[in-house]
Motif scaffolding. Structure first.
Motif, short mmCIF file in Angstrom:
data_model
loop_
_atom_site.label_atom_id
_atom_site.label_comp_id
_atom_site.label_asym_id
_atom_site.label_seq_id
_atom_site.Cartn_x
_atom_site.Cartn_y
_atom_site.Cartn_z
N THR A 74 -17.66 46.47 13.82
CA THR A 74 -18.18 45.78 15.00
C THR A 74 -18.99 44.59 14.48
N SER A 75 -18.66 43.39 14.95
CA SER A 75 -19.37 42.20 14.48
C SER A 75 -20.33 41.71 15.55
N PHE A 76 -21.44 41.15 15.09
CA PHE A 76 -22.46 40.57 15.96
C PHE A 76 -22.73 39.15 15.47
N ALA A 77 -22.79 38.20 16.41
CA ALA A 77 -23.00 36.81 16.02
C ALA A 77 -23.96 36.13 16.99
N VAL A 78 -24.83 35.30 16.43
CA VAL A 78 -25.78 34.51 17.21
C VAL A 78 -25.68 33.06 16.74
N LYS A 79 -25.54 32.13 17.70
CA LYS A 79 -25.42 30.73 17.33
C LYS A 79 -26.80 30.13 17.09
N GLN A 80 -26.94 29.45 15.96
CA GLN A 80 -28.18 28.77 15.59
C GLN A 80 -27.81 27.37 15.15
N GLY A 131 -20.50 53.68 9.31
CA GLY A 131 -21.31 54.21 8.22
C GLY A 131 -22.37 53.26 7.69
N GLY A 132 -22.50 52.07 8.28
CA GLY A 132 -23.52 51.14 7.82
C GLY A 132 -23.06 49.70 7.82
N GLU A 133 -23.99 48.79 7.47
CA GLU A 133 -23.69 47.37 7.43
C GLU A 133 -22.97 47.01 6.14
N VAL A 134 -22.02 46.05 6.22
CA VAL A 134 -21.32 45.57 5.03
C VAL A 134 -21.57 44.07 4.86
N ASN A 169 -25.36 24.54 14.91
CA ASN A 169 -23.89 24.49 14.95
C ASN A 169 -23.24 25.62 14.18
N ILE A 170 -24.05 26.58 13.75
CA ILE A 170 -23.55 27.67 12.91
C ILE A 170 -23.85 29.02 13.56
N TYR A 171 -22.89 29.93 13.47
CA TYR A 171 -23.09 31.30 13.95
C TYR A 171 -23.48 32.19 12.76
N THR A 172 -24.63 32.83 12.86
CA THR A 172 -24.96 33.86 11.88
C THR A 172 -24.22 35.12 12.29
N ILE A 173 -23.55 35.74 11.34
CA ILE A 173 -22.68 36.88 11.64
C ILE A 173 -23.06 38.08 10.79
N ARG A 174 -22.98 39.26 11.42
CA ARG A 174 -23.23 40.52 10.72
C ARG A 174 -22.14 41.50 11.12
#
Length: 260
Positions: free
Chosen positions: A45-51, A63-66, A53-58
């Motif tokens: 599952t990905s999460f993104a926030v625009k800051q 089982g955890g963050e990669v 002109n760039i989207y920070t993505i996680r």
């Protein structure tokens, strides 16, 4: 919060690798992102926030963050370019470790530029043979463990012992062989992340592609992931980068009934 589910590395639903995508105005807590990933029970599952002109993505697995995920990055770019920024043809991402990723829409493909992993050849041990049930031709280690087989049918018919695989070095296990209709055929397993088999693994091909470009003496590789769902990746090695392209299609769009 709105959530999309996209099948990546395919243009047909129920094939490729599904990823959930949440485009947000502000960050929610890590605990909530992890709970959403567990509830979705998809490989990513990905999460993104625009800051700017760039989207920070996680990216979160059950089982955890990669630190890197190809198919969920492709899925996130697909959502942004088709539902949020329809006039754009490329998306710029930044990861939590400040790695910059760019995804470009080219006709019906989404092209991603990822770092190439530096493979280190390691000894074939009895532990590895016992864990995978067959003696590989060669083994390499970077972030993940890459085992090379002589026969493509060994990859296609492979039956993983996830309990034993989980004890091996590397975050994921990839097995690969030279293909008959494509340059290579591979499968990917991630029991350490509570994922039995990753249906189409983009970051895995940051290991697989550098190997096959050297062996086949070519920079362009068409790779097939021989999971139950299957998926095709169009890859190119460019210096220390792996360019991975694939198709994507929307499976669902929904609203999450959650509170921070």
């Amino acid at each position: 919060m709105k959530q999309f589910v996209v099948d990546a590395f395919t243009d047909e639903v129920f094939k490729g690798n599904p990823a959930a995508v949440c485009i947000m105005d502000d960050w929610i807590s890590e605990e909530l992102m992890q709970n959403i990933a567990i509830e979705n029970n998809l490989s990513e599952t990905s999460f993104a926030v625009k800051q700017g002109n760039i989207y920070t993505i996680r990216w979160f697995t059950p089982g955890g963050e990669v630190d890197l995920c190809g198919h969920a990055t492709l899925a996130t770019a697909f959502v942004i370019l088709n539902y949020y920024e329809k006039e754009s043809v490329e998306v710029h991402f930044k990861t939590m470790d400040n790695t910059n990723l760019t995804v470009k829409e080219k006709n019906d493909l989404y092209e991603m530029e990822f770092p190439s992993y530096d493979l280190k050849k390691i000894e074939i041990t009895e532990e590895i043979i016992d864990a995978i049930g067959i003696k590989p031709k060669e083994i390499y280690l970077a972030r993940d463990l890459l085992c090379i087989f002589d026969d493509v049918n060994d990859v296609i018919n492979f039956k993983p012992n996830l309990e034993k695989i989980e004890k091996l070095d590397g975050l994921l296990l990839h097995i690969s062989a030279k293909g008959e209709k494509t340059d290579c055929v591979s499968r990917s397993f991630a029991p350490k992340l509570n994922i039995a088999e990753d249906q189409v693994c983009g970051s895995g091909h940051c290991h697989i592609v550098p190997y096959w470009t050297k062996i086949l003496n070519k920079t362009d590789i068409i790779a097939y992931q021989a999971s139950a769902r299957g998926g095709t990746l169009y890859c190119r090695l460019s210096k220390d980068k792996v360019i991975i392209s694939g198709k994507a299609t929307l499976f669902s769009e929904s609203k999450l009934n959650i509170k921070e």
